[in-house]
Each structure stands twice: as C-alpha cells, then as structure tokens.
Design an enzyme around this catalytic site. Structure first.
Site, PDB file in Angstrom:
ATOM      1  N   ASP A   1      -5.670   2.329  -7.762  1.00  0.00           N
ATOM      2  CA  ASP A   1      -4.966   1.194  -8.376  1.00  0.00           C
ATOM      3  C   ASP A   1      -5.209  -0.082  -7.576  1.00  0.00           C
ATOM      4  OD1 ASP A   1      -3.424  -0.061 -10.295  1.00  0.00           O
ATOM      5  OD2 ASP A   1      -1.525   0.412  -9.336  1.00  0.00           O
TER       6      ASP A   1
ATOM      7  N   LYS B   1      10.018  -0.121   0.637  1.00  0.00           N
ATOM      8  CA  LYS B   1       9.676   0.261  -0.734  1.00  0.00           C
ATOM      9  C   LYS B   1      10.611   1.374  -1.180  1.00  0.00           C
ATOM     10  CE  LYS B   1       5.771   1.929  -3.503  1.00  0.00           C
ATOM     11  NZ  LYS B   1       4.331   2.280  -3.462  1.00  0.00           N
TER      12      LYS B   1
ATOM     13  N   VAL C   1      10.460  -3.470  -3.860  1.00  0.00           N
ATOM     14  CA  VAL C   1      10.181  -3.728  -2.450  1.00  0.00           C
ATOM     15  C   VAL C   1      11.092  -4.837  -1.949  1.00  0.00           C
ATOM     16  CG1 VAL C   1       8.417  -4.309  -0.753  1.00  0.00           C
ATOM     17  CG2 VAL C   1       7.777  -3.057  -2.824  1.00  0.00           C
TER      18      VAL C   1
ATOM     19  N   GLY D   1       7.186  -2.825  -8.570  1.00  0.00           N
ATOM     20  CA  GLY D   1       6.005  -2.109  -9.009  1.00  0.00           C
ATOM     21  C   GLY D   1       6.320  -1.119 -10.105  1.00  0.00           C
TER      22      GLY D   1
ATOM     23  N   ILE E   1      11.212  -8.736  -2.944  1.00  0.00           N
ATOM     24  CA  ILE E   1       9.922  -9.441  -2.865  1.00  0.00           C
ATOM     25  C   ILE E   1       8.888  -8.882  -3.816  1.00  0.00           C
ATOM     26  CG2 ILE E   1      10.235 -10.252  -0.495  1.00  0.00           C
ATOM     27  CD1 ILE E   1       8.593  -7.916   0.481  1.00  0.00           C
ATOM     28  N   GLY E   2       9.219  -7.839  -4.548  1.00  0.00           N
ATOM     29  CA  GLY E   2       8.250  -7.307  -5.502  1.00  0.00           C
ATOM     30  C   GLY E   2       8.788  -6.111  -6.258  1.00  0.00           C
TER      31      GLY E   2
END
Length: 1010
Positions: free
Chosen positions: A842, A732, A717, A712, A709-710
């Site tokens: 961030d 994560k 993730v 970084g 789903i992601g």
C-alpha cells in the site's frame, strides 16, 4: 540680346531632350513592375479559383485581378490583394522590385517557404498581411527598412527563430501580430520604441523570459495579447497604467505576483481581462467594477484567495466571468449582485472553497445565460426550483458538492440544456421531467444517494451521448427505452446500483457505444446475443451480477473490445476460442462456473492480461495459469487402473486427514494452555519500552481530536507525549470493529519486529490490552515525524491540517529527489534486505512520513505480505498469500484481476508515486478518465513536451536552467518504466536506486552548482 537668345536656345534643347527620354524611362519602370508580377505568378503552384487567370499579355497588368496601380504615377503597382484565393506556392524575391508597393495582402492562402529578404527594399510599404499561410524560416531582419510600415500581420504561419530586435525601428507601426508561430527566445526590449503601436499580438509563440518593462512606454496600446507562452516573472507595473488598453490577454503563462488593487481605475477602458492559467496570487481587485465597459473576466487556474467582489453587478455589459480553480473562500452572495448584468452568458466558479447554499436570486440572472459551473466547491442545501427560469441554459455543472434532496422537476424546463453534471452530491431522487431535455448530450448523476427506478422518460433524450448513473441506490429493471438511444456513444455507466432483471434485448441498438458498465448490480438471465450488434464497444463490464448460461456466440463480432470483465457471475460452459482473436488488454472471467480447456491463442498467452481463477473445472491453458492438464482418451483398462488409483488415493487421504485432525486438537489444547499463561502481546527484538493503555490515554489527552493527525483504513493516529522519556510519539489505535483491522495489526507487528532501516518508520512499542470499559485495545507506537506525510507536502491546499498550521513551503527539486531515493531504498530493503521478502502492498504519499530533516520514512505495513526466502521465484512462493487490495490509483492493475501479491506490485506503486511527486498530479485526478491515466499522461509527453507536465513549483524554481528538461525526462522515464502495465516490463528497485543517484549526481548537484 544675343546672350539671352543663346540661353533660351540651350534651355529649349534640354527641354526637347527630356521630352524625348521620358517615355523610355517610363517604359523601363513599367517593364520592371510587369516582370516582377509575372515572376510572382510563376512561383504559384496551384490556383484553384483562377485568381491569376487574367494575368496574361492580352491585358495590361494594371487591370489584372488583385492589382492596384497609382494615379499619380501611372503604371506603377501600389497594391496587391489576393486574400483567400487558395493559392499554393512560394513568394518570389522579385516582389522587392515593386518599389512603389504600399499594400501587400496575401492572407488566408497556402504560401510556403521563407519570406524574402528583398521585402526590405519596399520603403513605401505600409500594409503587409501574410497571415494564415505556411511561411517558414526566420522573420527577415530587413523588414526594419520598411520605414513606412503601419500594419504587419504574420500570424498563423510556421516562422521560427527569435523576434528581430530591429523591428523596434518601425516608428510608424500601429499593429504588430506574430501570433501562432514557432518562435523562441524573449520579447525584445526594443519593442518599447514602437511609439505608434496600438495592437500587439504575440500569442502562441513559445516566448520565454519576462515581459520587458519597456512595453510601458507604449502609451497608445489598446490590445495586448501575450497568452499561451512561457513568460515568467511579474507583469511590469507600468503596463497596468496604460489607460487606453481595452483588451489585456496574459493567460497560460507562468506569470506571478498580485493584481493591482486599483486596476479598474488605471485601466478604465478595459473590456476584456484574461489572466487565466498563471501563478497570480492575492485577492481579486474590487476596483474591477470601475472599468464600466468590462465584458469578459477570466482568472481561471491561479492562486487567488479571499472573497469574490460583491459589486460586479455594476458591470452592466459583463458577458462572462471565470474564477474557477483558485482558493476563493466565500459564500454565494456574489451571484445576487450579478443579476444586474443583463448580458451575462457565463458564470464559472468551479474548484474553489465556496460555501453556503444556492440563493433563490439565481432565477433572476440574465436570460441569455448559457453556462453555470459551480463544481468542486462546498455548496450545500438544495437546488432552487426557480432554476427552471434560466431557459437558455446550455451547461449546468454543480458536481462534487454537498447538495441534497430531490433534483427539482423544474429542471425539465431547460429545453436547451446540453450538459448536466450533478454527480458526487447527495441527491435522492430523479424527476421524470429529465425526459424533456431533448437536447441533452451529457448527463452525469453518478455517486449520489438517488433511489427508485430509472425514469423511462430518459428514452426521450434522443441527443444523449453519455449517461452516468453509477454508484447510486437505483433498483428495478433497466428501461428498454434507454437501450434504444442509438445516439449513446461515449459511455453508458449504470454500475454499482441494485438494478435487477435481465439485460434488455434492445441493447443491440447501441451500435455506436464505446463503453458499457452495468457491473455490481443484481442482473440475471443470459447475456443477450444482441449485444454483438454493439460493434463500437471497447470496454464491456458485466462483473458482479448473476448472469448465467454460456458466453453467447454473438459476441464474436465485437472485434474492437479492449476490456471484457465477466467475473463474479454464474456463467458456465466452455470459454469461447474466438476471444483469443480479440486484441484485448484485459480479460477477466474469474469466479464463474466455466469448464473445459482454456484457449492458448491471442490474449490467452498473456497471463498478466487474463484471469480465470475461481473456475474449478478449467484445465489446460498456458503454464503460468497453473491449471491441471486436460484429460486425454485412454483404453478401458487404463480407465479401470485410474479408478483403482483414485480409490487408493482417497483411502490414504482419509488416513492423513484423521491424523492431522488429532494433531490439530492436541495443538489447539496446548495453545489454550499457553494462552492462559502468557499475554497476547507481539514481541519485538531490541524492545526498549513497554506502555499501557493508561499511559497512551494520558499521552494523547484521552485520544482527543486536537491530537488526531490522521485516519487510515483500519486505524486513527494521534500525537502524544510519553512521560517515561518525554518522547513525542505517534500512536496508531486500531479500530477493531472493522473487519481486517486485527489482521492488519498482526501483519504490521510481524513486519516491524524483524526489520530495521533508516527509511522505515521506527516502532517504539506496541500495546495489546483492554480499555477501561473492558474492550480489546490494540495500538502501535511510532517515532513522531515532525514534518508529517508526503501527501500534505504534495497537495497542501484543502487539507484540514493546513488550515490550522498555515501553508507549507513548496518541496524543492533536490528534496523531491532525495525523498524518492529514500522511498526506493526502503522498498528495496523490504524486497531484498530481510530474511524474508516483504511486500509493502500500500505504497502511497500518505504512507510516507518526513522527519525534521525531511528524510523519508515508509510506514503503514498493515497490508504487508511475506514471501519465503527459500523460493527464488516470487510467483511460485506466494501461493498462500492473498491478493493485496492497496489503494485505487496506486495498486498495480494485476491486483484488480485477482493476481497475488508480488514485489513488482510495489514497483508499480512506487512508479505512480514518483510521477505524482514530479507532476503534482494525483493518479485519481478528475482529468484521468476513460483510458487516460497518470502513466499514459506522462508517457505521451516524453520527451518533447515534458516541461508542460512538470509540477509548476519545480519550473518556478528552475525554469531558466538548461539542465532541468533533461533531468525531468530522466526522472519521468523511471516512473513510466516502473508503472508499466505488464509486471515483467517493470524495473527492479535496485536499478531504480542506481538511476536516481545518477540523476542526482549528473544533473541536480552539478546543475545547482552552475
């Protein structure tokens, strides 16, 4: 008989009486017209070309310049024509006394003041042309009495107020133009009564509301111009059925809905269709090819989807097509169909989802073609060499695609090319034939994989204004030939390559250059004195090279500099005091070998604007630089005493160092012993769940891409289901191969185990173990956020997840405001609500997650920094903290200068995020370049033009509400105040929260209940 004689005598008497009185009546009429004209002349202040010189008593007024008198009614004025005479003055009300006037043409002068109400007396007036003047005030309602009016042109003036509904009574009116005035209000429905109207032009009039349906009654309409207003709603369907229309211009409004599929059949006479910059949806009508006379199609900046019609080639007269900034998903086969359009001048299909390779048929396009723009698509493959056949091409844009291979040498045959934009692709080689493009103004080739040296032939491009070659693999010296291009004025960007050698002395030829960037190369030698001849320089970036020697005195002539970055070089000597005389916004001298005293005048008084870190031999300067004081002259006795003190200090220091070394080894030994006894696992207060690598592997189906789903900076993730509690979680997984990943893991664990807040992402557990191959494995398990990241809600289109899940609904205003408050509360808690001050470091939309109730949770604390709670001065308490990198666009500008982390850096990031949420603009949008950024973009629009920059989705929801502008101004001002360049000028998060709540209560809650 006698009776007859009496009657005859009486008739003769009356006849004689009338004959005697006709001259008197005519004389009165003549005098009225003459006086009206004399008064007209008296109101003229300037007559630069002598247009009214003949207007004197020695000549009959019917012979005056610009005056036309009637043949049927001698001495009666029926026409005044004084166009383009440079006349300055007002229009006399006595113009209303010219009762026989049929034509009044005063266009292209400088008349000012109101249009007299007395114009309403001119019931014979047929033509009224007052366009291109400076008339002000309202449009006289009395014009409705000019019942014979056929042509009314008031465009390009400063008229205010609304369009009088009374104009609807002018049944003979054939042309009505009010374009380019300062009008307001809506288009009156009475416009539908103008049954003779063929031309309607209301462009640039600030009109609002919907287009009235009554306009469909005007069956004789040929030209409709309603562009550049604030019109909303759907276009009346009847307008598309007026078959006489040959030009339909509705661009730059907020109109919505689909375009009828049969528009090409219902508007068969259409020649120009301008629907640009609206909210239209649906597909492009394939029936457009039925309007065989169509010459111009402009659908730029809408929400059209689907494919591009393949039969546009039937439009043999087509001159231009613009479909850029839509969601069109198609290959490029439509280009082949356009080869039949022998008059084609423009193809603009940029910023879509077009894919595939460029067809060879591109060479068969019209030889008249002067612009091709296919930027920001998904085009791959190489550029056909046959593109060199398009010899009249002036603009070629294919930037931001996936094009590969060498740029074809045939491009050198495009001798008329002025703009070439091929940046952000994967091109590998530059042809020397670029030097043949002697008409070139703009050359954009940055962000490719181009290797080799810069062709010296570019020195032949004597018209070049801007050159962008940054972020490639270019090597070798900078050709002196380029530095001799005195036309270069906008910028010369050669940064982030592998260029070597010295900076050519010929750089002094660039006297008009504003922006020079040769940073991040391998340049060496001294900075040439000739650089001081570049008197127009505002931005000078020489950082990250190997320049040496002193800063030359020749640079003292660069008084217009706003940014000077010489950091990360081998420069030495004293910092020149003349730099303090410049009006610099940023001065970065860090990481060199400068020594001596730092000046204290000018920019050197602003610690946030300068950086001198990494120069160990500097002293003095202002206190905030925290540099040692410069030594002063002392007696020899004091010098000897000083030497003794130094020796004593060294001895004491050695003793302390040895002691600390022993203590360190003891500590290290004990730590190894403890490490064997206890696993390397971060501890969490109130920990409720422990998970293993095997459980996480099973929960995520082997960390499959389907559950990804992601991604970084340091981790990926995955979505997963823990069997222990049937709990949906987000896992994560750290990529420990990346430098900094382990530190990010430990920073996030440290932050999350000590904090609890409803708007911070809640941690479920952490796993520090090894995988089934014996490799280190570290992961953090969070609560799963059902609505994903804020980024996907702000910018849903083009995100891969949306292709699978379908389009997300738009965020409502109240949701955006609530999310803003949630984020602000989370950041304020990190800053003030913990035992230690925590700096997030961030903050950006992708690090804000939304649960199923759209409550915001701030996550990703991998770059967070702790500040001791014992210190009240943040700047003093972070000496042990390294600077935060953050994300480009959101990171505070002082971080780029090497400044340490601070809570005010988070405030800056929040301000940018807030502006992004309510404008819909990313801070990294292509529109933000040079010194325009999101902060300045919003600041310059406040308060009067705020509605021009607000996210169109908000306007679509609330545009008709009176409170929305004040609400947007208040929110934008908070974003601007938080994102000020100087940290000391930014708001505190506590004040931000109070102001946001005030806005919610004052505007939104009350406004929504109205």
């Amino acid at each position: 008989m006698a009776k007859f004689l009496v009657v005859l005598y009486t008739a003769l008497v009356w006849w004689c009486y009338l004959l005697c009185n006709i001259p008197a009546a005519t004389s009165i009429a003549n005098e009225t017209d003459r006086v009206a004209l004399v008064t007209f002349k008296a109101a003229i202040d300037e007559d630069p070309f002598g247009a009214l010189t003949s207007w004197n008593h020695s000549v009959h007024y019917c012979l005056w310049n610009g005056i036309l008198c009637s043949r049927r009614h001698p001495d009666r004025v029926i026409g005044i024509t004084l166009r383009s005479q440079g006349l300055v003055g007002s229009l006399s009300p006595h113009i209303g006394n010219l009762s026989f006037l049929k034509s009044l043409v005063l266009e292209n002068n400088s008349f000012h003041g109101p249009i007299p109400q007395e114009m309403g007396r001119l019931f014979r007036l047929q033509i009224m042309a007052l366009n291109n003047n400076s008339f002000g005030g309202a449009i006289p309602t009395n014009l409705s009495h000019c019942s014979s009016l056929k042509y009314l042109n008031l465009m390009v003036n400063y008229l205010t107020g609304t369009i009088p509904p009374e104009l609807g009574s002018l049944s003979k009116l054939g042309a009505l133009s009010l374009a380019k005035n300062n009008l307001s209000g809506t288009i009156p429905p009475s416009i539908g009564n103008l049954s003779s109207l063929s031309t309607l032009s209301f462009m640039y009039c600030n009109l609002q509301g919907e287009i009235p349906g009554e306009i469909a009654r005007l069956r004789g309409l040929r030209l409709v111009q309603l562009s550049v207003n604030n019109l909303s709603g759907k276009v009346p369907s009847g307008l598309y059925n007026i078959s006489n229309i040959n030009s339909l211009s509705l661009g730059v409004n907020q109109l919505e809905g689909n375009i009828p599929a049969d528009i090409g059949s219902t508007l068969p006479n259409l020649q120009a269709l301008y629907l640009l910059d609206n909210l239209f949806t649906g597909t492009l009508p394939t029936s457009l090819s039925n309007a065989s006379g169509l010459e111009a199609i402009n659908f730029f900046f809408n929400h059209f989807s689907g494919t591009v019609p393949k039969d546009l080639g039937k439009l043999l007269g087509l001159r231009g097509i613009s479909i850029s900034k839509n969601w069109l998903q198609d290959d490029l086969t439509f280009i082949s169909s356009l080869t039949n359009c022998t008059n084609l001048r423009i193809i603009d299909a940029a910023t879509n989802l077009l894919r595939g390779s460029l067809p060879d048929s591109i060479a068969n396009l019209s030889t008249y073609l002067y612009e091709i723009n296919l930027e920001e698509n998904q085009i791959h493959g190489s550029v056909p060499s046959s593109i060199g056949n398009l010899v009249n091409l002036t603009i070629l844009g294919m930037a931001t695609n996936y094009l590969i291979g060498p740029i074809p040498s045939s491009i050198g045959r495009l001798h008329k090319l002025q703009v070439l934009r091929l940046h952000q692709n994967k091109f590998t080689q530059l042809p020397s034939s670029l030097g043949n493009l002697t008409s070139l103004n703009s050359l954009y080739l940055g962000q490719n994989n181009i290797h080799g040296s810069i062709p010296t032939s570019l020195g032949n491009c004597h018209s070049l204004l801007e050159l962008y070659l940054s972020q490639n693999n270019l090597y070798g010296p900078i050709p002196p030939e380029i530095m001799k291009l005195s036309t270069l004025s906008t910028f010369l960007w050669l940064g982030q390559n592998a260029l070597s050698g010295s900076l050519p002395l010929e750089i002094g030829s660039l006297k008009n250059l504003a922006d020079l960037d040769v940073s991040h190369n391998r340049l060496s030698g001294s900075i040439p004195n000739t650089l001081g001849s570049c008197l127009s320089l505002e931005w000078l970036r020489l950082e990250n090279n190997s320049f040496e020697g002193e800063i030359p005195q020749g640079l003292r002539t660069l008084r217009g500099l706003r940014l000077l970055d010489l950091s990360h070089n081998n420069l030495s000597g004293l910092i020149p005091s003349y730099l303090g005389e410049f009006q610099l916004d940023i001065l970065n001298l860090s990481f060199n070998r400068f020594h001596g005293q730092v000046p204290i005048q000018g920019v050197f008084q602003n610690a946030s604007a300068i950086s001198v870190v990494g120069n160990n031999d500097l002293c003095g300067g202002i206190a905030k630089l925290d540099l040692p004081p410069c030594p002063s002259s002392k007696s020899s006795k004091n010098k000897l005493s000083h030497k003794l003190k130094v020796i004593l200090f060294v001895v004491v220091a050695l003793v302390i160092c040895v002691t600390l070394l022993v203590v360190f080894f003891i500590f290290l030994h004990r730590r190894r012993v403890l490490k064997k006894k206890t696993p390397s696992m971060p501890s969490f207060k109130n920990e409720i769940l422990r998970v293993s690598y095997a459980e996480l592997l099973k929960a995520t189906d082997g960390f499959s891409e389907a559950n990804l789903i992601g991604i970084g900076s340091y981790a990926s993730v995955y979505k997963g289901m823990l069997n222990q509690d049937q709990m949906m979680v987000a896992v994560k997984v750290l990529n420990l191969q990346l430098r900094g990943a382990f530190k990010s893991f430990m920073s996030e664990c440290k932050a999350l185990r000590t904090i609890r807040h409803r708007n911070l992402l809640k941690i479920v557990s952490a796993c520090s173990s090894v995988d089934f191959h014996g490799n280190d494995f570290k992961a953090i398990v969070y609560e799963f956020m059902a609505n994903g990241s804020l980024h996907k809600w702000l910018h849903p289109y083009g995100v891969a997840e949306q292709e699978q899940q379908g389009e997300l609904r738009k965020l409502k205003l109240i949701e955006r405001l609530d999310i803003s408050i949630d984020i602000a509360c989370a950041i304020e808690y990190l800053h003030c609500g913990c035992g230690s001050t925590i700096i997030h470091g961030d903050l950006k939309p992708s690090n804000v997650l939304l649960d199923d109730e759209m409550t915001a949770h701030v996550g990703d604390l991998g770059l967070s920094k702790f500040i001791s709670a014992a210190s009240n001065d943040v700047s003093q308490s972070q000496s042990d903290s390294i600077a935060i990198r953050g994300t480009i666009g959101y990171a505070a500008p002082e971080y780029g200068m090497g400044d340490m982390a601070s809570t005010l850096g988070d405030v800056y990031s929040f301000g940018i995020l807030l502006l992004e949420m309510f404008t819909g603009k990313r801070p990294t949008d292509d529109m933000f370049k040079d010194h325009l950024n999101l902060h300045n973009f919003v600041k310059e629009a406040l308060p009067d033009r705020v509605m021009e920059i607000v996210d169109p989705c908000i306007l679509l929801e609330h545009n008709t509400r009176r409170w929305i502008k004040d609400c947007m101004v208040s929110i934008m001002r908070i974003g601007v105040a938080c994102s000020m360049e100087s940290p000391t000028n930014r708001m505190e998060m506590g004040s931000v929260i109070s102001e946001l709540y005030k806005i919610k209560n004052t505007y939104v809650n009350e406004g929504l209940n109205q």
